[in-house]
Design an enzyme around this catalytic site. Sequence first.
Site, short mmCIF file in Angstrom:
data_model
loop_
_atom_site.label_atom_id
_atom_site.label_comp_id
_atom_site.label_asym_id
_atom_site.label_seq_id
_atom_site.Cartn_x
_atom_site.Cartn_y
_atom_site.Cartn_z
N PRO A 175 0.83 -1.21 0.00
CA PRO A 175 0.00 0.00 0.00
C PRO A 175 0.86 1.26 0.00
CG PRO A 175 0.14 -0.90 2.21
CD PRO A 175 0.87 -1.86 1.32
N CYS A 186 1.27 28.59 -16.87
CA CYS A 186 0.84 29.04 -18.20
C CYS A 186 0.39 27.85 -19.04
CB CYS A 186 1.96 29.81 -18.88
SG CYS A 186 2.22 31.44 -18.16
#
Length: 432
Positions: A287, A357
Site C-alpha cells: 500500500p 501558463c
Amino acid sequence: MPMKEIRENTLYVDGVSALDLVEDYGTPLYVLSKTAIEERIGELRTSFLDKYPKTRVAYAAKAFMCKAMVQIIEEEGLGLDVVSGGELYTAMAMDFPPERIEFNGNNKSYEELAMAIDYGVGRIIIDGMGELDKIEALCQEKNKKAQVLYRISPGISNIKTHKYMSTGMADSKFGIPLEEGILQGALERAIQSDHVDFYGFHFHVGSQLLDNQSHLEGLGVILDLVEEVYKKFGHRIREINLGGGFGVHYTHQDRPPFAYFLDPLMAMIGKRYDIMGLERPQVVIEPGRSLVAEAGLTLYRVGDIKKIPGIRTYVSVDGGMTDNIRPALYQAEYTGLLANRAQEEEEAPFTIAGKCCESGDILIKDLALPTPKEGDLLAVLSTGAYGYSMASNYNRLPTAPVVLVSRGKSQVMVQGQTYEDLIRNDREVQLK
C-alpha cells in the site's frame, strides 16, 4: 484527535490551525497528519498483520517519500517498496533495515541493481528477462545470491480505474507476460539459477481501485502458476506479493476497508494451498496511496478572481499543476474548502485554477464555496499521495515545503525551494 476539524470558522489539521501553518510556512504548503498515517497503519495491522500469520507490508514509497517518511515507516515496523536508485538511496541514508526493502519497477539499471545487491535488499522483483541477466552477472561478480520474485502481468481486461492507473492488463509495460514461450523459460531459468533464490510471484493490477474483483482475478492467475510450477518443476512458491492499489476517498467515493480486499484474497490463497497440500506462503502487500493520501492536504492563497458572465468564475491560487499534476495528467478529482471561512454557507460553484501558463492547469472544476475573496486560504483535501512526489519546477516555480503535523505540533519534513535553489545547478557557457 481527528485529522480535520472546524473550530471558530477555521480548519484545523491534527490540532494545528491552518492559519498558523500558513503564517509559519507560507503557501503553497503540503500538510501531512502523522496521526492519520498511524491510524491507517493501525487498520492494516488489525485487518492483516495481526490477523494472518506470515504476512508483511511494504509501503510503496513512490506515493510520498522523504527521509522523515522513511523514519515513520521504520518506527511502525513496515517494509519499503522502492522503484529507483533515488528511493533506495533515501532509505540507505536513513539506515533503513535492508532486509525490509523490496526493489520493484521496470528498467532497473545495472548501477541501481548493484546498489541494491551491495546494500542487501530483502527482495528484488524482476520485471523482465534482461533484468535477470544483470542480477545474475552482478551476483556472480560479488559472490552473492539475490532473493527474487517475478512480476507477472496477469492479463486482466476489466480493471475499474483510469487507464493510466491500470497495470495488470496484457498490454502493459510492467511485468512478464503469460505467453508460454516467454514465461516457461523464465521460470526454469530462475529456479535452476545458482545466483538467485526464486521465492515467488508479484502482481499489481492497478491503482485507486474501489472494487476487489481485479485483485481476485489476478490472484487466480497467480495461483494457477503456483500449481503449475510445483507440478512441472517440483518448486514450492514461498511468497506471493499482491501489490497495492487499494482505493481512497477523494470526492464522493466510499473508501472500502482494507479487509474488503484482504479477507477474500487470504481465503483464496489458504484454500488453494490446502488443496495442493503445501505450506501456506508468505503474503505481502504494497500500500502507498492508501496510507498517505487522506492524511494530506494542500493549502493555497487565493489570488485573482475572474468572472466570465454566463460561463464560470475562475479562482486562481498560488500553486497548481506544479504541486499537483494529477488533475491535468488524468483528470483526477479533488474537493476542498476555504480554510479561513470553513463554516460559511456555500454560495456557488467556482473553478480553481493554478498559476501555470497552461490552459489545463485546473485543480478543481465547479467546487461549491462561499464567494472567495483575494487572500482567502483554500485547502485541497486528500493530496498526501502523488502531490509532492510528482511535483515539478515548470515555469520555474519553486516546490512547496512539506510540513508534518501531530497532536497540535508541526515540523518541516521537506524544506521548500528558494529561487536560488532553482538556479543552483545551472551553468553559464562560453560558445564561440
